[in-house]
Motif scaffolding. Structure first.
Motif, short mmCIF file in Angstrom:
data_model
loop_
_atom_site.label_atom_id
_atom_site.label_comp_id
_atom_site.label_asym_id
_atom_site.label_seq_id
_atom_site.Cartn_x
_atom_site.Cartn_y
_atom_site.Cartn_z
N ARG A 112 0.86 -1.19 0.00
CA ARG A 112 0.00 0.00 0.00
C ARG A 112 0.89 1.23 0.00
O ARG A 112 1.72 1.40 0.88
N PRO A 113 0.76 2.10 -1.01
CA PRO A 113 1.63 3.28 -1.10
C PRO A 113 1.32 4.29 0.00
O PRO A 113 0.22 4.34 0.54
N ARG A 114 2.31 5.11 0.31
CA ARG A 114 2.13 6.16 1.32
C ARG A 114 1.41 7.37 0.73
O ARG A 114 0.74 8.10 1.45
N HIS A 115 1.56 7.60 -0.56
CA HIS A 115 0.97 8.77 -1.22
C HIS A 115 -0.05 8.32 -2.26
O HIS A 115 0.10 7.28 -2.87
N GLY A 116 -1.09 9.11 -2.43
CA GLY A 116 -2.09 8.82 -3.44
C GLY A 116 -3.18 7.87 -2.98
O GLY A 116 -3.93 7.33 -3.79
N ARG A 117 -3.30 7.66 -1.68
CA ARG A 117 -4.34 6.77 -1.19
C ARG A 117 -5.44 7.57 -0.52
O ARG A 117 -5.21 8.68 -0.06
N MET A 118 -6.63 6.98 -0.49
CA MET A 118 -7.76 7.67 0.14
C MET A 118 -8.06 7.08 1.51
O MET A 118 -8.02 7.78 2.50
N LEU A 119 -8.38 5.83 1.57
CA LEU A 119 -8.65 5.19 2.86
C LEU A 119 -7.43 4.37 3.28
O LEU A 119 -6.57 4.86 3.99
N GLY A 120 -7.39 3.16 2.85
CA GLY A 120 -6.30 2.29 3.26
C GLY A 120 -5.22 2.11 2.23
O GLY A 120 -4.18 1.54 2.51
#
Length: 66
Positions: free
Chosen positions: A6-14
């Motif tokens: 799961r990336p640190r940037h560009g995510r909304m929830l998880g």
């Protein structure tokens, strides 16, 4: 090839949709739309999202080399 994280940037929830988008070479918004449309169909989509949120490791930050 890096694993699914799961990336640190560009995510909304998880960051699950962002991780899947990176894996399959599409945009995160496209993956989010696919997920939302799939929720209209019967099935365990929401539970799968929660399971991936818990099981996929988060992307680590770069640390200084010693």
């Amino acid at each position: 090839m890096a694993g699914l994280v799961r990336p640190r940037h560009g995510r909304m929830l998880g960051g699950v949709c962002a991780a899947l988008a990176q894996r399959f070479g599409t945009s995160a918004n496209t993956m989010r739309v696919i997920f939302l449309v799939s929720c209209l169909l019967p099935g365990p989509q929401f539970l799968l999202y929660l399971a991936l949120w818990l099981l996929l490791p988060g992307e680590k930050t770069a640390t200084a080399a010693w």
